[in-house]
Write a protein that holds these residues in place. Structure first.
Motif, short mmCIF file in Angstrom:
data_model
loop_
_atom_site.label_atom_id
_atom_site.label_comp_id
_atom_site.label_asym_id
_atom_site.label_seq_id
_atom_site.Cartn_x
_atom_site.Cartn_y
_atom_site.Cartn_z
N HIS A 141 0.83 -1.21 0.00
CA HIS A 141 0.00 0.00 0.00
C HIS A 141 0.87 1.26 0.00
CE1 HIS A 141 -3.49 2.50 0.99
NE2 HIS A 141 -2.85 2.95 2.05
N ILE A 142 1.90 1.27 0.85
CA ILE A 142 2.79 2.44 0.94
C ILE A 142 3.54 2.64 -0.37
CG2 ILE A 142 4.81 3.40 2.10
CD1 ILE A 142 3.96 1.82 4.63
N LEU A 143 4.10 1.55 -0.91
CA LEU A 143 4.90 1.65 -2.14
C LEU A 143 4.05 2.08 -3.34
CD1 LEU A 143 6.97 0.29 -0.30
CD2 LEU A 143 7.54 -1.25 -2.16
N LYS A 144 2.86 1.48 -3.42
CA LYS A 144 1.98 1.80 -4.56
C LYS A 144 1.53 3.26 -4.48
CE LYS A 144 -2.03 0.01 -7.09
NZ LYS A 144 -1.29 -0.09 -8.36
N ASN A 145 1.15 3.70 -3.29
CA ASN A 145 0.70 5.09 -3.13
C ASN A 145 1.83 6.09 -3.39
OD1 ASN A 145 -1.84 4.20 -2.51
ND2 ASN A 145 -1.81 4.82 -0.37
N ALA A 146 3.08 5.64 -3.20
CA ALA A 146 4.23 6.52 -3.45
C ALA A 146 4.58 6.57 -4.93
CB ALA A 146 5.43 6.02 -2.64
N GLY A 147 3.85 5.80 -5.75
CA GLY A 147 4.05 5.86 -7.18
C GLY A 147 5.00 4.83 -7.74
N LEU A 148 5.43 3.87 -6.91
CA LEU A 148 6.32 2.83 -7.41
C LEU A 148 5.55 1.84 -8.27
CD1 LEU A 148 8.18 4.12 -5.29
CD2 LEU A 148 8.93 1.83 -4.64
N SER A 315 4.21 10.97 2.24
CA SER A 315 3.52 9.87 1.56
C SER A 315 3.40 8.66 2.48
CB SER A 315 4.27 9.51 0.28
OG SER A 315 3.67 8.41 -0.35
N ILE A 316 4.46 8.35 3.22
CA ILE A 316 4.44 7.20 4.14
C ILE A 316 3.39 7.44 5.22
CG2 ILE A 316 5.76 5.83 5.79
CD1 ILE A 316 8.30 6.65 4.23
N ARG A 317 3.39 8.63 5.79
CA ARG A 317 2.41 8.93 6.87
C ARG A 317 0.98 8.80 6.35
NH1 ARG A 317 5.83 13.47 7.87
NH2 ARG A 317 7.34 12.95 9.53
N ASP A 318 0.73 9.33 5.17
CA ASP A 318 -0.62 9.23 4.61
C ASP A 318 -1.04 7.77 4.46
OD1 ASP A 318 -0.82 11.96 4.44
OD2 ASP A 318 -0.40 12.09 2.29
N SER A 319 -0.14 6.94 3.95
CA SER A 319 -0.46 5.52 3.70
C SER A 319 -0.61 4.75 5.01
CB SER A 319 0.62 4.89 2.83
OG SER A 319 0.63 5.47 1.54
#
Length: 465
Positions: A141-148, A315-319
């Motif tokens: 979830h974190i990686l995908k939301n960060a655009g990876l 981005s990490i905090r949001d996810s």
């Protein structure tokens, strides 16, 4: 039964066909069918064999790809001429066909090992007795939301092999069980995560915890000084394993008990992360989507992965703040008449149930336990049950060991033999402000096909109250 009746006859040679290289896949579930497709794409002659019936979905896929298969049998003449065999993680070493393959020296590997040969993506591999599904889901979830450009596979999501064959992901987050790790040899994790080691599946490991621990530590094999090993510094078995090994990767521990120079730790109410590339991260734990001590550990592990990959703190905090946990793992179902219903059907061992109870309010839990007992030591739950649980509802065909452990420890224990009866019994025992927690500490195979079906029936019964 006549052999030919259960062997598909469709077969088409691949234009890339490797002369003399024959791959046999044992088990035609998600991982096996995916491995078969990748093998065909890579030019192997492929045959799939399943000792049980193959689900219609997977049968249709194999037929559509012109991959030969059989079901309800293992035909040795079709299997023992394999160059290599990919085995489903659910097939134990004691299975007769596996014994024959081992005796003949035919290599037996996992789908993960096989697929890993055909991708140059960065691999984040996550294992542990408890929390690996949650941590894998959160990390993805974190990686995908960060655009990876990231894929999700292993024990969760679609087959790793099928994704390698059909996608071009730059990263993969893989949830790996000990059964998968057992058949992995050359596979390399760029970031390896070991959450904890507690007794589980010991029937597959000669009932020796050290054998099971050795299996978990296969996740660090083939790592180099460029890689990272993330582990819990509060877990005794993990520390024992780290102490007796030379691990090439950079070590990044996490702890809620002590401050650490590198890795993650708690500073009061703040989750703090420091990584070797001078990346620093702080987040107040009350803002985490996943609450409870065990979930702080899970969030720490995912957070370290994120900072190793140098993702932005915002981005990490949001996810971490908006993540929704997977189904059947401490899943909130409903609040009815002021009673909270939680589905933790994925808790198939005592330690998972311990983690679930640890985050519950004192004296206000009606606990639904039971199923196929894997040699459980319920004494591990005794202290938490006395503190948290007001009543136990047994849901299984044989509840004798639960009664032996908890008769006299809680005010009420009742027996049921279906999810519907268990939910109704729990509802009658609960009062406003209580939590009904399905956290069985057992496998589901006495009454259900799997833990998913158990969880779905629990949710359905709750919604019918």
């Amino acid at each position: 039964m006549n052999e030919t009746n259960n062997i598909s006859s469709t077969s088409a040679p691949s234009p890339l066909e490797r002369a003399g290289e024959r791959l046999v896949v044992l088990g035609a579930g998600e991982s096996g069918v995916g491995a078969a497709y990748l093998a065909q794409q890579q030019g192997y002659e492929v045959f799939v064999s399943d000792f049980g019936a193959i689900a219609d979905k997977y049968k249709a896929q194999l037929q559509g790809w012109n991959i030969r298969f059989e079901e309800k049998q293992h035909t040795e003449s079709e299997i023992l001429n394999a160059t290599e065999v990919v085995k489903s993680p659910g097939i134990p070493e004691k299975a007769p066909i596996v014994k024959v393959l081992r005796a003949k020296g035919i290599p037996v590997i996992s789908e993960i090992e096989f697929a890993g040969r055909y991708t140059d993506a960065k691999i984040i591999a996550i294992t542990g007795s408890n929390g690996k599904t949650t941590t894998t889901g959160l990390t993805y979830h974190i990686l995908k939301n960060a655009g990876l450009n990231v894929g999700l596979a292993g024990n969760i999501g679609n087959s790793f092999a099928y994704q390698v064959a059909t996608e071009k992901f730059e990263y993969y987050v893989l949830e790996l069980s000990s059964f998968m790790l057992d058949d992995m040899y050359e596979f390399r994790a760029h970031i390896a995560v070991l959450l904890n080691i507690t007794p589980d599946h010991l029937d597959r490991y000669d009932y020796k915890l050290e054998n099971y621990a050795d299996s978990k530590f296969r996740i660090v094999q083939n790592q180099t000084a460029e890689d990272y090993f993330i582990y819990c510094a509060d877990d005794a078995e993990t520390l024992k394993g780290v102490g007796k090994r030379t691990i090439a990767a950079q070590l990044l521990p996490f702890s809620i008990q002590k401050a650490l120079l590198l890795g993650a730790y708690l500073n009061g109410e703040e989750l703090t992360i420091n990584t070797p590339n001078n990346n620093h991260f702080i987040m107040t734990i009350t803002k985490l989507a996943l609450q409870g001590k065990h979930n702080i550990y899970n969030s720490m592990a995912s957070g370290i992965v994120s900072k190793v990959l140098e993702l932005r703190n915002e981005s990490i905090r949001d996810s971490m703040g908006d993540f929704k946990n997977v189904a059947h793992r401490l899943e909130h179902v409903a609040d009815i008449s002021g009673i909270r219903f939680i589905n933790d059907s994925k808790a198939t061992n005592v330690n998972s149930t311990w983690y679930a109870l640890e985050g519950m309010p004192d004296g206000k839990v009606v606990l639904i336990l039971g199923g196929v007992d894997k040699g459980n030591d319920y004494n591990e739950l005794a202290g938490l049950v006395q503190k948290k649980v007001k009543a136990i509802v047994c849901m299984g065909t044989d509840n004798s060991r639960i009664h032996a452990a908890f008769d006299g420890e809680v005010a009420k224990i009742v027996d049921t033999a279906s999810a519907f009866d268990a939910v109704n019994a729990a509802y009658k025992l609960a009062t406003k402000g209580d939590t009904v927690l399905l956290s069985p500490a057992c496998a589901s195979f006495d009454l259900f096909k799997n833990y998913e079906e158990r969880g779905e029936q629990f949710k359905k019964a709750v919604m019918e109250l």
